[in-house]
Design a protein around this motif. Structure first.
Motif, PDB file in Angstrom:
ATOM      1  N   HIS A 106       0.598  -1.625   0.063  1.00 36.28           N
ATOM      2  CA  HIS A 106      -0.145   0.529  -0.116  1.00 36.28           C
ATOM      3  C   HIS A 106       1.024   1.164   0.267  1.00 36.28           C
ATOM      4  CE1 HIS A 106      -3.909  -2.515   0.365  1.00 36.28           C
ATOM      5  NE2 HIS A 106      -3.152  -2.858   1.567  1.00 36.28           N
ATOM      6  N   SER A 107       0.356   2.464  -0.066  1.00 36.75           N
ATOM      7  CA  SER A 107       1.199   3.966  -0.943  1.00 36.75           C
ATOM      8  C   SER A 107       0.927   3.829   0.848  1.00 36.75           C
ATOM      9  CB  SER A 107      -0.240   4.133  -1.547  1.00 36.75           C
ATOM     10  OG  SER A 107      -0.486   4.645  -1.103  1.00 36.75           O
ATOM     11  N   ALA A 108       2.243   5.360   0.718  1.00 35.52           N
ATOM     12  CA  ALA A 108       1.732   6.015   2.337  1.00 35.52           C
ATOM     13  C   ALA A 108       0.641   6.473   2.998  1.00 35.52           C
ATOM     14  CB  ALA A 108       2.960   6.848   2.084  1.00 35.52           C
ATOM     15  N   ASP A 109       0.088   7.252   1.448  1.00 29.31           N
ATOM     16  CA  ASP A 109      -1.034   8.094   1.442  1.00 29.31           C
ATOM     17  C   ASP A 109      -2.093   6.868   2.321  1.00 29.31           C
ATOM     18  OD1 ASP A 109       0.018  10.830   0.701  1.00 29.31           O
ATOM     19  OD2 ASP A 109      -0.653  10.429  -1.731  1.00 29.31           O
ATOM     20  N   HIS A 110      -2.292   5.672   1.491  1.00 27.64           N
ATOM     21  CA  HIS A 110      -3.558   4.575   1.683  1.00 27.64           C
ATOM     22  C   HIS A 110      -2.876   4.607   3.486  1.00 27.64           C
ATOM     23  CE1 HIS A 110      -6.101   1.380   1.093  1.00 27.64           C
ATOM     24  NE2 HIS A 110      -5.080   0.923   2.156  1.00 27.64           N
ATOM     25  N   LEU A 111      -2.155   4.204   3.909  1.00 28.38           N
ATOM     26  CA  LEU A 111      -2.200   4.334   4.917  1.00 28.38           C
ATOM     27  C   LEU A 111      -2.574   4.860   6.465  1.00 28.38           C
ATOM     28  CD1 LEU A 111       1.192   2.114   4.865  1.00 28.38           C
ATOM     29  CD2 LEU A 111      -0.782   0.724   5.167  1.00 28.38           C
ATOM     30  N   SER A 112      -1.786   5.676   5.488  1.00 33.83           N
ATOM     31  CA  SER A 112      -2.320   7.383   6.104  1.00 33.83           C
ATOM     32  C   SER A 112      -3.658   7.552   6.747  1.00 33.83           C
ATOM     33  CB  SER A 112      -1.823   8.199   6.259  1.00 33.83           C
ATOM     34  OG  SER A 112       0.017   8.346   6.213  1.00 33.83           O
ATOM     35  N   ARG A 113      -4.691   7.568   5.482  1.00 33.27           N
ATOM     36  CA  ARG A 113      -5.867   7.588   5.293  1.00 33.27           C
ATOM     37  C   ARG A 113      -6.439   6.568   6.417  1.00 33.27           C
ATOM     38  NH1 ARG A 113      -5.582   8.248  -0.040  1.00 33.27           N
ATOM     39  NH2 ARG A 113      -6.171   6.199  -0.507  1.00 33.27           N
ATOM     40  N   ALA A 114      -6.187   5.379   6.345  1.00 37.07           N
ATOM     41  CA  ALA A 114      -6.981   3.987   7.003  1.00 37.07           C
ATOM     42  C   ALA A 114      -6.431   5.022   8.318  1.00 37.07           C
ATOM     43  CB  ALA A 114      -6.063   2.865   6.006  1.00 37.07           C
ATOM     44  N   VAL A 115      -5.101   4.896   8.620  1.00 40.11           N
ATOM     45  CA  VAL A 115      -5.126   4.568  10.165  1.00 40.11           C
ATOM     46  C   VAL A 115      -5.643   5.905  11.281  1.00 40.11           C
ATOM     47  CG1 VAL A 115      -3.257   4.579  11.632  1.00 40.11           C
ATOM     48  CG2 VAL A 115      -3.004   3.414   9.326  1.00 40.11           C
ATOM     49  N   ARG A 116      -5.666   7.127   9.893  1.00 42.03           N
ATOM     50  CA  ARG A 116      -6.659   8.486  10.320  1.00 42.03           C
ATOM     51  C   ARG A 116      -7.659   8.124  10.970  1.00 42.03           C
ATOM     52  NH1 ARG A 116      -3.072  11.507   6.807  1.00 42.03           N
ATOM     53  NH2 ARG A 116      -5.627  11.192   5.575  1.00 42.03           N
ATOM     54  N   ARG A 117      -8.322   7.720  10.317  1.00 40.28           N
ATOM     55  CA  ARG A 117      -9.774   6.678  10.619  1.00 40.28           C
ATOM     56  C   ARG A 117     -10.393   6.269  11.608  1.00 40.28           C
ATOM     57  NH1 ARG A 117     -11.211   5.062   4.899  1.00 40.28           N
ATOM     58  NH2 ARG A 117     -10.977   6.737   3.395  1.00 40.28           N
ATOM     59  N   HIS A 118      -9.279   5.315  12.333  1.00 42.28           N
ATOM     60  CA  HIS A 118      -9.251   4.283  13.408  1.00 42.28           C
ATOM     61  C   HIS A 118      -9.334   4.871  14.693  1.00 42.28           C
ATOM     62  CE1 HIS A 118      -7.351   0.800  10.739  1.00 42.28           C
ATOM     63  NE2 HIS A 118      -8.387   0.865  10.345  1.00 42.28           N
ATOM     64  N   PRO A 119     -10.184   4.165  15.953  1.00 46.09           N
ATOM     65  CA  PRO A 119     -10.611   5.363  17.136  1.00 46.09           C
ATOM     66  C   PRO A 119      -8.820   6.198  18.211  1.00 46.09           C
ATOM     67  CG  PRO A 119     -11.485   3.607  16.479  1.00 46.09           C
ATOM     68  CD  PRO A 119     -10.546   3.780  15.715  1.00 46.09           C
ATOM     69  N   PRO A 120      -7.812   4.323  17.978  1.00 44.98           N
ATOM     70  CA  PRO A 120      -6.868   5.194  18.262  1.00 44.98           C
ATOM     71  C   PRO A 120      -6.041   6.561  18.388  1.00 44.98           C
ATOM     72  CG  PRO A 120      -6.398   3.043  17.962  1.00 44.98           C
ATOM     73  CD  PRO A 120      -7.636   3.075  17.137  1.00 44.98           C
ATOM     74  N   VAL A 122      -7.353   8.745  16.451  1.00 42.07           N
ATOM     75  CA  VAL A 122      -8.958   9.759  16.651  1.00 42.07           C
ATOM     76  C   VAL A 122      -9.109  10.815  17.434  1.00 42.07           C
ATOM     77  CG1 VAL A 122     -11.448  10.266  16.557  1.00 42.07           C
ATOM     78  CG2 VAL A 122     -10.006   8.624  14.422  1.00 42.07           C
ATOM     79  N   ASP A 123      -8.796   9.675  18.641  1.00 38.80           N
ATOM     80  CA  ASP A 123      -9.533  10.041  19.704  1.00 38.80           C
ATOM     81  C   ASP A 123      -8.068  10.602  20.584  1.00 38.80           C
ATOM     82  OD1 ASP A 123     -11.333   8.574  20.039  1.00 38.80           O
ATOM     83  OD2 ASP A 123     -10.626   6.594  21.538  1.00 38.80           O
ATOM     84  N   ALA A 124      -6.510  10.492  19.923  1.00 41.10           N
ATOM     85  CA  ALA A 124      -5.487  11.287  20.828  1.00 41.10           C
ATOM     86  C   ALA A 124      -5.523  12.306  20.058  1.00 41.10           C
ATOM     87  CB  ALA A 124      -4.014  10.308  20.381  1.00 41.10           C
ATOM     88  N   TRP A 125      -5.855  12.664  18.572  1.00 42.77           N
ATOM     89  CA  TRP A 125      -5.784  13.813  17.752  1.00 42.77           C
ATOM     90  C   TRP A 125      -6.680  14.445  17.960  1.00 42.77           C
ATOM     91  CZ3 TRP A 125      -2.389  16.407  15.065  1.00 42.77           C
ATOM     92  CH2 TRP A 125      -3.113  17.644  13.724  1.00 42.77           C
ATOM     93  N   THR A 126      -8.188  14.530  18.913  1.00 39.98           N
ATOM     94  CA  THR A 126      -8.956  14.904  19.350  1.00 39.98           C
ATOM     95  C   THR A 126      -8.862  15.328  20.593  1.00 39.98           C
ATOM     96  OG1 THR A 126     -10.990  12.969  18.804  1.00 39.98           O
ATOM     97  CG2 THR A 126     -11.092  15.150  20.153  1.00 39.98           C
ATOM     98  N   GLU A 127      -7.590  14.924  21.948  1.00 34.77           N
ATOM     99  CA  GLU A 127      -7.812  15.105  22.975  1.00 34.77           C
ATOM    100  C   GLU A 127      -6.368  16.913  22.276  1.00 34.77           C
ATOM    101  OE1 GLU A 127      -7.874  15.148  26.055  1.00 34.77           O
ATOM    102  OE2 GLU A 127      -8.926  13.903  25.359  1.00 34.77           O
ATOM    103  N   GLY A 128      -5.212  16.505  20.696  1.00 35.43           N
ATOM    104  CA  GLY A 128      -4.192  17.979  20.575  1.00 35.43           C
ATOM    105  C   GLY A 128      -2.946  16.807  19.815  1.00 35.43           C
ATOM    106  N   PRO A 129      -3.077  18.219  19.164  1.00 31.66           N
ATOM    107  CA  PRO A 129      -1.494  17.448  18.101  1.00 31.66           C
ATOM    108  C   PRO A 129      -0.581  16.616  19.442  1.00 31.66           C
ATOM    109  CG  PRO A 129      -1.706  19.622  17.269  1.00 31.66           C
ATOM    110  CD  PRO A 129      -3.293  18.841  18.490  1.00 31.66           C
TER     111      PRO A 129
END
Length: 198
Positions: A106-120, A122-129
């Motif tokens: 898989h490409s870097a973009d595909h893996l990044s898009r997929a993992v950025r949708r996963h709750p671990p 998403v929850d951390a990003w919601t807390e802040g960068p």
């Protein structure tokens, strides 16, 4: 106080070198963002397969592009540093080989898009960068998937199969051992079912 078991490898750089060398052997330049996603998935699936045991002594943080290991990012910012190679355990090599076989194409973009949708993430990003993504969150999410079953993600009607993570059984390649008669048999680590409190 809970004791933390030692990781399967001594240094995160051992994992980085393994992925970089594997990519070179396959005739591929491994982009930094793809490297970080592969490392994140390796850490997550190793923790699921080995009852919370880390693959490497790494901490992943939520970056705008996806999960990032800040020490590796800083060390490899300009070029690949020279780091001596250390022999890895068979368990560590099995995890890395399985992750590469399942996600390496898989490409870097595909893996990044997929993992950025996963709750671990998403929850951390919601807390802040730069918020740390915990191993507990990784195990809770990546450990819930079983072959042939896809649980709903966050009760989100817009979630699709790309949001799901592959089941452990479809990611980690079983080791081939020999029976007492010399026949090959597949061996996967035993993973207990999650306990459901009443």
């Amino acid at each position: 106080m809970t004791s933390i078991r030692s990781p399967l490898v001594d240094s995160t750089f051992d994992v980085v070198n393994w992925f970089l060398d594997r990519a070179l052997n396959d005739g591929e330049y491994l982009q930094p963002q793809k490297l970080h996603r592969l490392m994140f998935l390796a850490q997550a699936y190793c923790a699921v397969a080995h009852n919370g045991r880390r693959l490497m002594p790494a901490v992943f943080v939520a970056d705008a592009m996806g999960p990032l290991e800040p020490n590796v990012y800083r060390a490899f910012e300009n070029e690949r540093p020279w780091i001596s190679e250390v022999k890895m355990s068979e368990a560590a090599k099995q995890v890395l080989d399985s992750i590469w076989r399942r996600f390496g194409a898989h490409s870097a973009d595909h893996l990044s898009r997929a993992v950025r949708r996963h709750p671990p993430y998403v929850d951390a990003w919601t807390e802040g960068p730069r918020t740390v993504i915990t191993e507990e969150a990784m195990v809770a999410f990546y450990g819930q998937f079983q072959a042939g079953k896809t649980p709903a993600l966050r009760d989100d009607p817009g979630a699709d199969d790309a949001d799901a993570a592959p089941a452990l059984e479809t990611v980690l390649r079983p080791r081939v051992l020999r029976s007492h008669k010399g026949r090959p048999v597949n061996a996967m680590p035993w993973v207990p079912k999650a306990r459901k409190d009443p």
